[in-house]
Design an enzyme around this catalytic site. Structure first.
Site, PDB file in Angstrom:
ATOM      1  N   ASN A 238       0.976  -1.299  -0.052  1.00 25.99           N
ATOM      2  CA  ASN A 238       0.118  -0.006  -0.161  1.00 25.99           C
ATOM      3  C   ASN A 238       0.655   1.103  -0.052  1.00 25.99           C
ATOM      4  O   ASN A 238       0.442   2.280  -0.299  1.00 25.99           O
ATOM      5  CB  ASN A 238      -0.734  -0.088   1.174  1.00 25.99           C
ATOM      6  N   HIS A 239       2.254   1.094   0.608  1.00 26.59           N
ATOM      7  CA  HIS A 239       3.130   2.435   0.272  1.00 26.59           C
ATOM      8  C   HIS A 239       3.656   2.342  -1.027  1.00 26.59           C
ATOM      9  O   HIS A 239       5.043   3.033  -1.109  1.00 26.59           O
ATOM     10  CB  HIS A 239       3.979   2.568   1.448  1.00 26.59           C
TER      11      HIS A 239
END
Length: 269
Positions: free
Chosen positions: A66-67
Site C-alpha cells: 500500500n506504500h
C-alpha cells in the site's frame, strides 16, 4: 523442485542492514529469493538506494504494497524493468498505473531442471484503501497459460481476507503468503489442494519496536488519541521469512524462518 525464500517487509535502515548482512549467507540454499520492500525507505515505500541494496543482497524480485507510490524514485525504477524486477499490487487496475502486478522467471533449480516461477503482488481491501477486487484479479490472471509455479504476496490487514484468498486459490497456485501486519503467524501449512499458506511472514526490521517504529510515537498516539510522528526504531534487527518448496505448480513443503542480529545463526520452524 524449486526452493524459494520469501523475506517479509523490509523496514527502514535496520531492515536493510540485516538483509544486506544475512541474506548473502543464506542465498546459496535457495533457487530464488523474493523480498517485500514495501517499508524499506524509512518505513514507507521504496527508493533507489533501498532497491539497490535489496538486489545486491541476493533478491531476484521485489514486491510492494500500500506504500508503493510513496517515493518518486519508484516510478523510474519500474520503467527500468531489466535492472529492477519490481512487482507492485496487481489490483491497481487503472491502465495508466506504472509497473506490473506479476512477473515470470525461468529459474534453474539445484538439480539442473528449470521451473517457471511467477511472482504476484496483491493488495487487500478490508481496512485498506480502495482497490480492485484481489480475488477477481487473480481469477483473471490464472486464465493465462504458462505461469508455472505461482507465488502470491498478499499485502493485507485482515487475517480472514488472507485465509479466504488462500482457500480460494488452493490447488491453483503454489503459495499465498501474507504481508503488511509485520508479525509472523504460526499457521504455516500446505492446504489440501497443494497451496502453501501463512497469514503473515512477519517483517525484517528492528526487533525492539512497535512493528518497526520506535515505541514512543505509537504509545503517545494511543495515550493522547492524537497523531504523533513515528520514527524507525534502533537496536538489533530481525529477519523473518517463509521457505516454500514447489514443483509442478504445487507446494511440496513450507517452513518459517527467523534470524535475529547477535542472537543466533537463524533457524527454520
Amino acid at each position: 523442485m524449486l526452493r524459494v525464500l520469501f523475506v517479509g517487509d523490509v523496514y527502514g535502515a535496520p531492515g536493510r542492514r540485516v538483509l544486506g548482512a544475512h541474506l548473502p549467507v543464506l542465498r546459496h540454499r535457495f533457487d530464488f529469493v523474493v523480498v517485500n520492500g514495501e517499508n524499506a525507505a524509512g518505513g514507507f515505500g521504496l527508493h533507489r538506494e533501498a532497491a539497490d541494496g535489496i538486489l545486491r543482497a541476493g533478491a531476484g524480485c521485489i514486491t510492494l504494497g500500500n506504500h508503493a507510490w510513496h517515493h518518486k524514485d519508484v516510478f523510474s525504477l519500474m520503467l527500468d524493468e531489466e535492472r529492477y524486477p519490481i512487482v507492485r499490487p496487481l489490483n491497481y487496475t487503472d491502465p495508466g498505473t506504472p509497473g506490473v502486478g506479476w512477473r515470470s522467471f525461468d529459474v534453474r533449480a539445484a538439480d539442473g531442471t528449470t521451473e517457471r516461477l511467477t511472482v504476484v503482488n496483491l493488495l487487500g481491501r478490508v481496512f485498506m484503501e480502495a482497490v480492485a477486487n484481489p480475488f477477481r484479479a487473480m481469477d483473471e490472471l490464472l486464465e493465462r497459460p504458462d505461469l508455472g509455479n505461482v507465488f502470491v504476496d498478499f499485502h493485507a490487514e485482515a487475517t480472514s481476507e488472507k485465509a479466504a484468498l488462500a482457500w480460494h486459490l488452493d490447488g491453483r497456485v503454489a503459495a499465498v503468503i501474507g504481508t503488511h501486519t509485520h508479525v509472523p503467524t504460526a499457521d504455516t501449512r500446505v492446504l489440501s489442494g497443494g497451496t502453501a499458506f501463512q497469514t503473515d511472514a512477519g517483517f525484517t526490521g528492528p526487533r525492539d519496536s512497535v512493528i518497526g517504529a520506535a515505541p514512543g510515537g505509537p504509545i503517545a498516539k494511543f495515550l493522547t488519541e492524537r497523531p504523533h510522528r513515528f520514527g524507525v526504531a534502533e537496536g538489533p534487527a530481525e529477519l523473518n521469512g517463509v521457505i516454500v518448496q514447489m514443483a509442478g505448480g504445487r507446494a511440496l513443503g513450507v517452513d518459517r524462518y527467523r534470524y535475529v542480529e547477535g542472537e543466533d545463526d537463524g533457524h527454520s520452524q
